[in-house]
Enzyme design. Structure first.
Site, short mmCIF file in Angstrom:
data_model
loop_
_atom_site.label_atom_id
_atom_site.label_comp_id
_atom_site.label_asym_id
_atom_site.label_seq_id
_atom_site.Cartn_x
_atom_site.Cartn_y
_atom_site.Cartn_z
N GLU A 35 42.22 26.38 25.61
CA GLU A 35 41.93 26.06 27.00
C GLU A 35 42.93 26.78 27.89
O GLU A 35 44.14 26.66 27.69
CB GLU A 35 42.00 24.56 27.23
N LYS A 53 33.05 11.42 41.50
CA LYS A 53 32.58 10.02 41.43
C LYS A 53 33.65 9.07 41.94
O LYS A 53 33.33 8.04 42.56
CB LYS A 53 32.17 9.64 40.00
N GLU A 189 25.93 15.02 46.90
CA GLU A 189 27.00 14.09 46.57
C GLU A 189 28.22 14.31 47.45
O GLU A 189 28.76 13.37 48.05
CB GLU A 189 27.37 14.21 45.09
N GLY A 277 24.62 26.56 43.31
CA GLY A 277 24.46 26.60 41.87
C GLY A 277 25.72 27.07 41.17
O GLY A 277 26.77 27.29 41.81
N ASP A 318 26.93 24.66 29.48
CA ASP A 318 26.52 25.43 30.65
C ASP A 318 26.38 26.92 30.34
O ASP A 318 25.55 27.61 30.93
CB ASP A 318 27.53 25.27 31.79
N HIS A 450 16.90 -12.42 34.20
CA HIS A 450 16.68 -12.65 35.63
C HIS A 450 17.86 -13.42 36.22
O HIS A 450 18.34 -14.37 35.60
CB HIS A 450 15.40 -13.46 35.83
#
Length: 471
Positions: A35, A53, A189, A277, A318, A450
């Protein structure tokens, strides 16, 4: 230069890469994961899924405190935004999860190699870091380098007034006006975040609707809800050019369709977020040099078992295209290393959920109504409004609906679409149902507690056969 041999080298420590590395270690492989960034987790953890988020949740609480808390009998005196504290919380969430991934690497005896990878052959990688160069070899190489934001030639990113999604999660102050190019999930978002915090947000989209790959009826409903929240949309409009004048961006647009085709205009704003994109990230990897095939858009060409044309070199996530989703990459990573180990790895792409984390959230799995009708089979559609769901009413979150799509002939569930609070959680029921080839009747007959939001799924399934109880 030092050399080390492994069973598997994973290049990229995003969700696809680090999950693949962990599964490979569980299967007994000696694994290294390369990485180039200081922290593990890739785009998802450091600039995408997680920080966005965190900001969506924080901004929604702030928005609720301003607009709806009083309905619950909660009076807010002296409410004010502390943006640095909000950003600090977001960063804390990211750091905690960074440490979690590092801990998983240590637990599973995965060697974390920091640096930039360059493939020298189908079995060797050269890693360049500040401390020098290291050569690694392995029986298998797995490319999981992910993607990067697409940059428009007329609006190159400067991190200040022309920004990417990476920049948009760390703005030091709330822009008075923000123009977003692209009405996909990322644009909507991040537009929601900054709109809730006080920005005037204008979204420019070349297509004739938002979220063009999702169910048309559901996206039309969501657009109306976002407009009520203050977002403005210019659809069928192209962002032609932009320049900075006296500290402001002047963006020129031209309508490309509809009743205003050919109309031109200008938006003056503080900054422009380009969210059109993402492109596959293969820069400097040396893929072409060793014979790995790329398509015309730069995606790695891989077969259904994630093998490239070069034996021993695999690719996932990706970088091979398809749905650019973290959980899709994770499942591909697991499947790829299981195949390497002689197991039957497989990904059911039809059962992968997709979520847009606006409020309400829009989640889907399987086919849209348009796709189901295009297949030629006769279908049946059941819908149920969240306004008729008791728990949604109690939560003050009664906007939206659930939509289920089944084949009329055999009743097989082929699609589910949910526009509701917590749709990201609710859609799991649809994913499991499609994975197990459930029928619409199976959903309708399953007992739901419920009062809960998932009761709307049961009611939508009943509605497909005109048997809904509460609508």
């Amino acid at each position: 230069m030092s050399e080390s041999a492994f069973d598997l080298i994973v290049i990229g420590a995003g969700p696809g890469g680090y999950v693949a590395a962990i599964r490979a270690a569980q299967l007994g492989m000696r694994v290294a994961c390369i990485e180039k960034e200081p922290a593990l987790g890739g785009t998802c953890l450091n600039w995408g899924c997680i920080p966005s988020k965190a900001l969506l949740d924080s901004s929604e609480l702030y928005h609720q405190a301003k607009t709806t808390f009083s309905r619950h009998g909660i009076k807010m005196a002296g409410l004010e935004l502390d943006l640095p504290a909000m950003m600090s919380r977001k960063d804390d969430v990211v750091r905690t999860l960074n440490r979690g991934v590092a801990g998983l690497f240590k637990k599973n005896k995965i060697e974390h190699v920091r640096g930039t990878a360059h493939l020298k052959s189908a079995s060797s990688v050269e890693v360049t870091a500040a401390e020098g160069t290291r050569s690694l070899t392995a029986r298998n190489l797995l490319i999981a380098t992910g993607s990067a934001p697409i940059e428009l030639p007329t609006m190159p990113f400067d991190g200040k007034q022309f920004i990417s999604s990476n920049d948009a999660i760390g703005l030091p102050q709330v822009p008075k006006k923000l123009v977003i190019i692209g009405a996909g999930a990322i644009g909507l978002e991040l537009g929601s975040v900054w709109s809730r915090l006080g920005s005037e947000v204008v979204v420019i989209e070349f297509m004739d609707r938002i979220l063009p790959l999702m169910d048309k009826e559901m996206t039309s409903l969501l657009q109306r809800m976002l407009e009520k929240q203050g977002l403005k949309f210019r659809l069928q409009t192209a962002a032609e050019s932009a320049k900075v004048e006296r500290g402001k961006v002047r963006l020129h647009w031209q309508a490309s369709g509809g009743g205003s085709a050919g109309e031109t205009g200008t938006e003056e704003c503080d900054m422009v977020l380009v969210a059109v994109g993402r492109r596959p990230y293969t820069d400097g990897l040396g893929l072409v040099e060793i014979g790995v095939g790329l398509d015309r858009k730069g995606f790695i060409i891989a077969d259904k078992e994630f093998r490239t044309v070069v034996p021993g070199v695999w690719a996932i996530g990706d970088v091979i295209g398809g749905m650019m989703l973290a959980h899709k990459a994770e499942e591909e990573g697991i499947a790829a290393v299981e195949i390497m180990a002689g197991h039957a790895g497989h990904v059911n792409y039809h059962a992968i959920p997709n979520v847009v984390y606006t409020f309400p959230e829009l989640a889907s799995v399987g086919e849209t109504e348009e796709e189901a009708r295009a297949d030629g089979a006769e279908i049946k559609v059941g819908k149920f409004p969240m306004a008729a769901n008791g728990r949604a009413r109690a939560m003050d979150a009664a906007e939206g609906m659930v939509k289920v799509i089944g084949e009329a002939k055999n009743d097989r569930l082929v699609g589910m679409h949910i526009l509701a609070a917590r749709a990201s959680d609710l859609i799991a029921e649809g994913a499991v149902a499609i994975e197990f080839a459930a029928s619409v009747e199976d959903l309708a007959r399953s007992v739901h507690a419920h009062p809960t939001l998932p009761e709307a799924i049961k009611e939508a399934a009943l509605a497909a056969d005109k048997r809904a109880i509460h609508a």
